[in-house]
Design an enzyme around this catalytic site. Sequence first.
Site, PDB file in Angstrom:
ATOM      1  N   ASP A  57       0.866  -0.934  -0.190  1.00 40.42           N
ATOM      2  CA  ASP A  57      -0.017  -0.079  -0.299  1.00 40.42           C
ATOM      3  C   ASP A  57       1.331   1.556  -0.204  1.00 40.42           C
ATOM      4  O   ASP A  57       1.776   1.230   0.451  1.00 40.42           O
ATOM      5  CB  ASP A  57      -1.048  -0.053   1.728  1.00 40.42           C
ATOM      6  CG  ASP A  57      -1.494   1.025   1.380  1.00 40.42           C
ATOM      7  OD1 ASP A  57      -2.131   1.189  -0.096  1.00 40.42           O
ATOM      8  OD2 ASP A  57      -1.971   1.821   2.021  1.00 40.42           O
TER       9      ASP A  57
ATOM     10  N   ASP B  20      -0.133   5.266   0.563  1.00 41.82           N
ATOM     11  CA  ASP B  20      -0.012   6.463   1.531  1.00 41.82           C
ATOM     12  C   ASP B  20      -0.346   5.709   3.191  1.00 41.82           C
ATOM     13  O   ASP B  20      -1.389   4.833   3.509  1.00 41.82           O
ATOM     14  CB  ASP B  20      -0.829   7.512   1.711  1.00 41.82           C
ATOM     15  CG  ASP B  20      -1.784   8.002   0.278  1.00 41.82           C
ATOM     16  OD1 ASP B  20      -0.053   8.418  -0.416  1.00 41.82           O
ATOM     17  OD2 ASP B  20      -2.429   8.580  -0.119  1.00 41.82           O
TER      18      ASP B  20
END
Length: 402
Positions: free
Chosen positions: A242, A244
Amino acid sequence: MTRPTQALFLVGGRGTRLGALSANTPKPMQEIAPGVLFLDLLLENAARMGFTDLVLLAGHLGDQVEAAYHGRRVGEATIRVVRESQPMGTGGALAQAADALDERFVLLNGDSFFDINLRVLTAAPLPEGGGRLALRMVDDTARYGSVQLSDTKISAFIEKNPDLTGPGLINGGIYYLDRAMVGRIEAPSSIESDVFPELVREGRLEGVPFDGYFLDIGLPETLAQAQRETAALRVRPAAFLDRDGVLNEDHGYTHRVDDLVWMPGAREAIRLLNDRGYRVIVVTNQAGVARGFYDEDAIGIFHAGMQAQLAEAGAFVDAFYHCPYHADGKVPAYTVEDHPDRKPNPGMILRALEDWHVDKDKSFLIGDKPSDMEAARRVGLPGHLYAGGNLQALVSDIIGPE
């Protein structure tokens, strides 16, 4: 320092030691698996590291090289072919392509595969007008000749000699070069025999040892070895990350490069994964597009900024996948209920598995939200929840010692 994005491949040799095998087929275009050529492996590897301008310096049977590759794309990279007007040697081939060269570029032999992190080779500034070579330690240098290294500078090249046996460093056939050094080349010539020794005398040639898989296909027996071994090297485990909150601080719809702040150990974690042979694939929900805060071009610019800063650390991301859709969007084109790419749906991961040669059994995902873990579960991958701290430490725990 600007991240170099140009990689040139020397594919013009006659391959005389291969005999009849290379009489009608260029040596780098030898088949290593059904439908897979040796050169395909080299091009795919450069493209995954962010080299987008791939230039083939062709000579012998150059029409075949041009027909097979000119204008083709590999991921985000475009291939073009520059053909010699007559045999000019490795130095002459490079000099003839001078007008096509970037300020700094990587040059690779098209008949050998050295599985290294090219971004480590290009991370530090070059000696002005000089270069840097990837070196490999081997058990016996007799067939290759050897390279003497003093700290980071190459001090001498020792010609191959069957009487000089034993371990040592050899030229791995991958060079990071300053375009200014091309001006000293007189064609026809050999860059290895005629140019590099001059740079050594001037203290302008560096060397970096690597220990990755190395094989040249100059002999029938090593070509046979390539056919047994190298096609499998296209299949790599993947680390799905992932973005952010895992790689960079999440400021809420982060999309400007000026706002890019790396999480602790993030770049080092990516470098570790690169060096250990993993594909690094980012899968990120970007609802800010659907909500009208920024567009998809802004995402591309942000990811390019990430790649530039990663390159300074000798690291790279193989591929970025983003989902701009959201059920509560303000932009109609991106307002979609439960889009298959939006995590916890696994669409981005499934597309990446289809696009890349991935060893799924050895792959995993790291995210900071339950939706990341659910996306991993739906596709059958181990999911690891990142709750802060040093990302490199988490990655080290997951992949274990080498």
